[in-house]
Design a protein around this motif. Structure first.
Motif, PDB file in Angstrom:
ATOM      1  N   GLY A  55       0.277  -1.173   0.027  1.00 22.05           N
ATOM      2  CA  GLY A  55       0.149   0.029  -0.221  1.00 22.05           C
ATOM      3  C   GLY A  55       0.868   1.273  -0.149  1.00 22.05           C
ATOM      4  O   GLY A  55       1.126   1.551   0.942  1.00 22.05           O
ATOM      5  N   GLN A 162      12.902  -0.421   7.548  1.00 16.42           N
ATOM      6  CA  GLN A 162      12.491  -1.697   7.255  1.00 16.42           C
ATOM      7  C   GLN A 162      13.359  -2.686   6.588  1.00 16.42           C
ATOM      8  O   GLN A 162      14.321  -2.493   6.086  1.00 16.42           O
ATOM      9  CB  GLN A 162      11.185  -1.272   6.268  1.00 16.42           C
ATOM     10  N   SER A 165      14.678  -4.410   2.677  1.00 16.49           N
ATOM     11  CA  SER A 165      14.915  -3.536   1.663  1.00 16.49           C
ATOM     12  C   SER A 165      16.447  -2.699   1.404  1.00 16.49           C
ATOM     13  O   SER A 165      17.122  -3.178   2.386  1.00 16.49           O
ATOM     14  CB  SER A 165      13.922  -2.357   1.962  1.00 16.49           C
ATOM     15  N   THR A 190       6.118  -2.357   6.133  1.00 15.70           N
ATOM     16  CA  THR A 190       5.933  -0.848   5.675  1.00 15.70           C
ATOM     17  C   THR A 190       5.286  -0.317   6.493  1.00 15.70           C
ATOM     18  O   THR A 190       5.550   0.790   6.988  1.00 15.70           O
ATOM     19  CB  THR A 190       5.611  -0.982   4.196  1.00 15.70           C
ATOM     20  N   ARG A 194       6.218   3.100   8.994  1.00  9.95           N
ATOM     21  CA  ARG A 194       5.677   4.323   8.900  1.00  9.95           C
ATOM     22  C   ARG A 194       4.922   4.830  10.057  1.00  9.95           C
ATOM     23  O   ARG A 194       5.160   6.192  10.699  1.00  9.95           O
ATOM     24  CB  ARG A 194       4.561   4.597   7.529  1.00  9.95           C
TER      25      ARG A 194
HETATM   26  N1  LIG Z   1      13.753   0.156  -3.321  1.00  7.05           N
HETATM   27  C1  LIG Z   1      13.920  -0.498  -1.989  1.00  7.05           C
HETATM   28  C2  LIG Z   1      12.856  -0.361  -0.955  1.00  7.05           C
HETATM   29  C3  LIG Z   1      11.639  -0.620  -1.510  1.00  7.05           C
HETATM   30  C4  LIG Z   1      10.556  -0.975  -0.506  1.00  7.05           C
HETATM   31  O1  LIG Z   1       9.868  -1.920  -0.482  1.00  7.05           O
HETATM   32  N2  LIG Z   1      10.416   0.020   0.488  1.00  7.05           N
HETATM   33  C5  LIG Z   1       9.263  -0.479   1.263  1.00  7.05           C
HETATM   34  C6  LIG Z   1       9.445   0.347   2.480  1.00  7.05           C
HETATM   35  S1  LIG Z   1       8.549   1.933   2.446  1.00  7.05           S
HETATM   36  C7  LIG Z   1       8.221   0.083   0.541  1.00  7.05           C
HETATM   37  O2  LIG Z   1       7.943   0.756  -0.292  1.00  7.05           O
HETATM   38  N3  LIG Z   1       7.085  -0.888   0.565  1.00  7.05           N
HETATM   39  C8  LIG Z   1       5.742  -0.528  -0.166  1.00  7.05           C
HETATM   40  C9  LIG Z   1       4.573  -1.078   0.454  1.00  7.05           C
HETATM   41  O3  LIG Z   1       4.829  -2.429   1.048  1.00  7.05           O
HETATM   42  O4  LIG Z   1       3.647  -0.588   0.430  1.00  7.05           O
HETATM   43  C10 LIG Z   1      14.359  -2.007  -2.274  1.00  7.05           C
HETATM   44  O5  LIG Z   1      14.180  -2.512  -3.418  1.00  7.05           O
HETATM   45  O6  LIG Z   1      14.462  -2.531  -1.436  1.00  7.05           O
END
Ligand SMILES: N[C@@H](CCC(=O)N[C@@H](CS)C(=O)NCC(=O)O)C(=O)O
Length: 351
Positions: A55, A162, A165, A190, A194
């Protein structure tokens, strides 16, 4: 959730590197695609299985009616339009950072277009990255009234991070370079990361700058109270991935995204694509399949690019409505402009 003291950090950071670079669960996996290939499996099934985030408004999240929206979502819908004739013949599986690559390797999903940074360890371990659909960078968000504007000034602060990542690696690198006294507060999900930040559990939140912009626009009671600055100045290309071992599917996913870029390059959009089919320009005729060949080369019909643009528009339109000026995120196109406009998005030749 666990806060960790400085003494433990060295160990945690090593664990973090293992988790983001090459998680143990992923390392032992070999790609297991469907017999007969992914294209056949998708056609037989009647829909594409797409890995989604849990999300992140603008990139991937269900709206109030449960309809998935976002730049990553539409990247997958473009493949559904190309292969199955309908952008809505796509299903979305929400995946955490830890789950996403394993879900692709095990065959649970056909494509992973989910804010995933292209790195060597991931690429070498069972997946193929197609081409970036968004050039990002790692960012740090803090409350404006802290008066901190760069990573060096942040030293001594606690940072919500997190697991699973690449941000974990960036955090470790920051400690080794400019901010040795940072304290990590680590979370698995995530949403928990947050919420912890907004409830004051940490001084800063580190993740993709795009994700931070999304979170600030959707979760902060007053977005102006928060600033985002680059963690380290490096680009982080978010790139859809497919499983190793299926070159045809790899090509289809790659070129479905390329079609969005080429449409923008050629001035073809959702409103004028029908008219453009009458064009005498040989490049446009070949691109839209009026002159046949490209579809057959990929194992598709000749109207696949036409359908992508008719149903989703070009990359510029997709960027604008999901994350750009027409969205709550209001992100600048920046490096995501076409190469001709000074960006890094290069439309490859459709011949
Ligand atoms: N681009 C980074 C981080 C990507 C990532 O998964 N970040 C999380 C932490 S904010 C995220 O965006 N999650 C999205 C979600 O679960 O909606 C990766 O490839 O490891």
């Amino acid at each position: 959730m666990r806060g960790i003291g400085k003494r433990l950090l060295a160990g945690v950071c090593l664990l973090a590197l293992a988790a983001c670079g090459q998680p143990a669960a992923e390392r032992k996996q070999t790609a297991s695609g469907p017999a007969g290939g992914t294209l056949k499996a998708v056609r037989d099934r009647g829909y594409v299985n797409c890995g989604a985030s849990t999300g992140t408004v603008g990139f991937g999240a269900p709206d109030s009616h449960g309809y998935w929206r976002g730049l990553d979502i539409e990247t997958c819908r473009a493949v559904a339009a190309a292969v199955l004739g309908d952008k809505d013949k796509a299903r979305f599986v929400p995946l955490t950072g830890q789950q996403r690559l394993t879900a692709l390797q095990s065959g649970e999903i056909d494509i992973l277009p989910r804010t995933t940074t292209w790195t060597l360890s991931r690429d070498a371990n069972g997946v193929n990255f197609t081409l970036p659909n968004y050039y990002d960078y790692d960012g740090i968000m803090v409350r404006r009234d802290r008066g901190v504007t760069n990573s060096r000034e942040l030293d001594g602060a606690s940072v919500c991070v997190q697991t699973g990542s690449t941000t974990e690696v960036t955090f470790t690198n920051l400690m080794a370079s400019v901010a040795p006294n940072l304290k990590a507060v680590i979370f698995d999900s995530t949403q928990a990361t947050r919420q912890a930040f907004f409830s004051g559990r940490c001084d800063a939140l580190i993740t993709d700058a795009s994700g931070l912009a999304s979170v600030r626009a959707t979760m902060a009671s007053n977005p102006d109270d928060f600033i985002i600055f680059p963690a380290d100045g490096k680009l982080s290309p978010l790139t859809p991935a497919v499983r190793h071992g299926d070159d045809q599917w790899f090509d289809i996913v790659k070129w479905s995204f390329q079609a969005l870029l080429m449409a923008e390059e050629l001035g073809i959009d959702q409103a004028n694509v029908d008219e453009m089919r009458q064009s005498q320009d040989p490049t446009i005729r070949r691109f839209l399949g009026v002159e046949p060949g490209n579809g057959a080369a990929l194992g598709l019909d000749e109207e696949w690019t036409y359908r992508i643009v008719k149903q989703l528009g070009n990359y510029g339109e997709m960027f604008d409505r999901n994350v750009g000026a027409g969205s709550p995120l209001k992100l600048d196109r920046g490096p995501n402009r076409l190469f001709r406009d000074g960006g890094l998005m290069v439309p490859m030749a459709f011949n």
